[in-house]
Design a protein around this motif. Structure first.
Motif, PDB file in Angstrom:
ATOM      1  N   ILE A   1       0.833  -1.204   0.000  1.00 30.27           N
ATOM      2  CA  ILE A   1       0.000   0.000   0.000  1.00 30.27           C
ATOM      3  C   ILE A   1       0.870   1.258   0.000  1.00 30.27           C
ATOM      4  CG2 ILE A   1      -1.649   1.364   1.337  1.00 30.27           C
ATOM      5  CD1 ILE A   1      -2.908  -1.249   2.273  1.00 30.27           C
ATOM      6  N   CYS A   2       1.896   1.268   0.841  1.00 31.27           N
ATOM      7  CA  CYS A   2       2.768   2.440   0.923  1.00 31.27           C
ATOM      8  C   CYS A   2       3.483   2.685  -0.398  1.00 31.27           C
ATOM      9  CB  CYS A   2       3.788   2.254   2.052  1.00 31.27           C
ATOM     10  SG  CYS A   2       3.080   2.329   3.713  1.00 31.27           S
ATOM     11  N   ALA A   3       3.965   1.623  -1.031  1.00 33.01           N
ATOM     12  CA  ALA A   3       4.669   1.764  -2.311  1.00 33.01           C
ATOM     13  C   ALA A   3       3.740   2.320  -3.379  1.00 33.01           C
ATOM     14  CB  ALA A   3       5.242   0.417  -2.741  1.00 33.01           C
ATOM     15  N   CYS A   4       2.520   1.808  -3.443  1.00 28.40           N
ATOM     16  CA  CYS A   4       1.548   2.262  -4.437  1.00 28.40           C
ATOM     17  C   CYS A   4       1.130   3.703  -4.164  1.00 28.40           C
ATOM     18  CB  CYS A   4       0.340   1.339  -4.441  1.00 28.40           C
ATOM     19  SG  CYS A   4      -0.852   1.663  -5.758  1.00 28.40           S
ATOM     20  N   TYR A   5       0.950   4.049  -2.900  1.00 29.55           N
ATOM     21  CA  TYR A   5       0.546   5.402  -2.536  1.00 29.55           C
ATOM     22  C   TYR A   5       1.638   6.408  -2.890  1.00 29.55           C
ATOM     23  CZ  TYR A   5      -0.602   9.474   0.264  1.00 29.55           C
ATOM     24  OH  TYR A   5      -0.862  10.751   0.668  1.00 29.55           O
ATOM     25  N   LEU A   6       2.877   6.095  -2.549  1.00 32.07           N
ATOM     26  CA  LEU A   6       3.975   7.007  -2.840  1.00 32.07           C
ATOM     27  C   LEU A   6       4.159   7.177  -4.344  1.00 32.07           C
ATOM     28  CD1 LEU A   6       6.533   5.891  -0.096  1.00 32.07           C
ATOM     29  CD2 LEU A   6       5.137   7.959  -0.135  1.00 32.07           C
ATOM     30  N   GLU A   7       3.940   6.128  -5.095  1.00 38.17           N
ATOM     31  CA  GLU A   7       3.998   6.219  -6.555  1.00 38.17           C
ATOM     32  C   GLU A   7       2.919   7.172  -7.068  1.00 38.17           C
ATOM     33  OE1 GLU A   7       3.268   3.284 -10.433  1.00 38.17           O
ATOM     34  OE2 GLU A   7       3.758   2.408  -8.479  1.00 38.17           O
TER      35      GLU A   7
END
Length: 305
Positions: free
Chosen positions: A294-300
């Protein structure tokens, strides 16, 4: 050492609270009513207090019962999660994760992440609660949620939580493409509009009406408060409601050609997005994996703004 309640007694009490009476709880727990009644009487004897008042309309917690319930739920939740975590370690792709997220995540991140996550962990059980932190904080404190990702504000004390800041998002007023008020340059011009505003009893959205209406409201102004992204989407796209949210939302692939930012001169506040979970709780392997995704997708998504 004082005798402690037995797990089956606590689970029976939880079932009675959940189903509203001994008969329904007995059926749900596959027990006889006398056995269920006996277990509650034994629990009350161990505790030395009366927990339930039984009447024609079912079973109601006494004052002592209401005091006991939150701690009991915490014990049962922790034990169930401990067993689940052991099972996840033993069977890496099995287990369950329950978490909360606010609207931007629900709109643009979580569905995409969950699809990929379950392709890798097809036996995992995922439970998602959408809402603001103030609405989900009690469940997070009781251990019903593994973690929360969303807007965090200073007026909600989080001393018992670990907080990992993710990003800061600038908020804006937005509407469907081609909205009659789409070229407005001041909130004064929006005093008579229809609005959908995310609901919160505390924190970022709790004073949003004050922010949106510094010049007051006109006759015919309609304000709907809610936590459903489905209803919000329908009101904004099909019923000409305005809303407020992070600018990033207007960059989501399926929304960027359907909604527009209204260029009001008043500066909208920014929202601080963070991951939080209880300090004394170790996230299960599945929860850790889901948080990372989730964090990786959000930061992207934030980097694309």
């Amino acid at each position: 050492m004082r005798e402690l309640p037995k797990i089956h007694q606590l689970k029976n009490l939880r079932a009675i609270i959940q189903y509203g009476g001994i008969r329904a709880a007995s059926s749900a727990m596959h027990q006889t009513q006398p056995a269920m009644t006996r277990s509650i009487q034994e629990l009350e004897k161990i505790l030395g207090v009366s927990l339930l008042v039984r009447g024609v309309r079912g079973a109601v917690l006494t004052e002592m019962g209401r005091t006991f319930e939150p701690r009991m739920n915490l014990v049962l939740n922790e034990l169930e999660r401990a067993l689940d975590e052991l099972q996840q370690i033993k069977m890496a792709s099995q287990g369950s994760v329950a978490f909360g997220c606010s609207h931007l995540l629900a709109f643009g991140v979580v569905p995409k992440v969950i699809k990929k996550f379950q392709q890798r962990n097809n036996t995992a059980r995922i439970t998602v609660f959408e809402g603001q932190l103030s609405e989900l904080l009690a469940s997070l404190r009781l251990g019903r949620l593994d973690f929360f990702i969303g807007v965090i504000t200073q007026d909600i004390l989080l001393h018992e939580f670990v907080e990992q800041h993710l990003a800061t998002a600038q908020f804006c007023v937005f509407a469907r493409q081609g909205h009659p008020l789409g070229n407005s340059t001041s909130l004064k011009e929006l005093r008579g509009a229809s609005w959908h505003i995310p609901i919160a009893t505390a924190g970022y959205f709790s004073e949003m009406e004050t922010l949106i209406f510094p010049y007051g409201k006109e006759a015919g102004c309609s304000v709907i408060l809610g936590d459903s992204t489905t209803i919000a989407e329908q009101l904004i796209l099909n019923e000409d409601y305005l809303s407020i949210g992070p600018k990033t939302m207007t960059m989501l692939p399926y929304l960027k050609d359907r909604i527009q930012i209204i260029p009001v001169k008043e500066k909208m506040p920014s929202g601080s997005y963070s991951l939080i979970y209880r300090q004394h709780q170790t996230l299960s392997p599945l929860a850790q994996q889901l948080v990372k995704d989730i964090c990786a997708c959000y930061l992207e998504l934030m980097e694309s703004e």
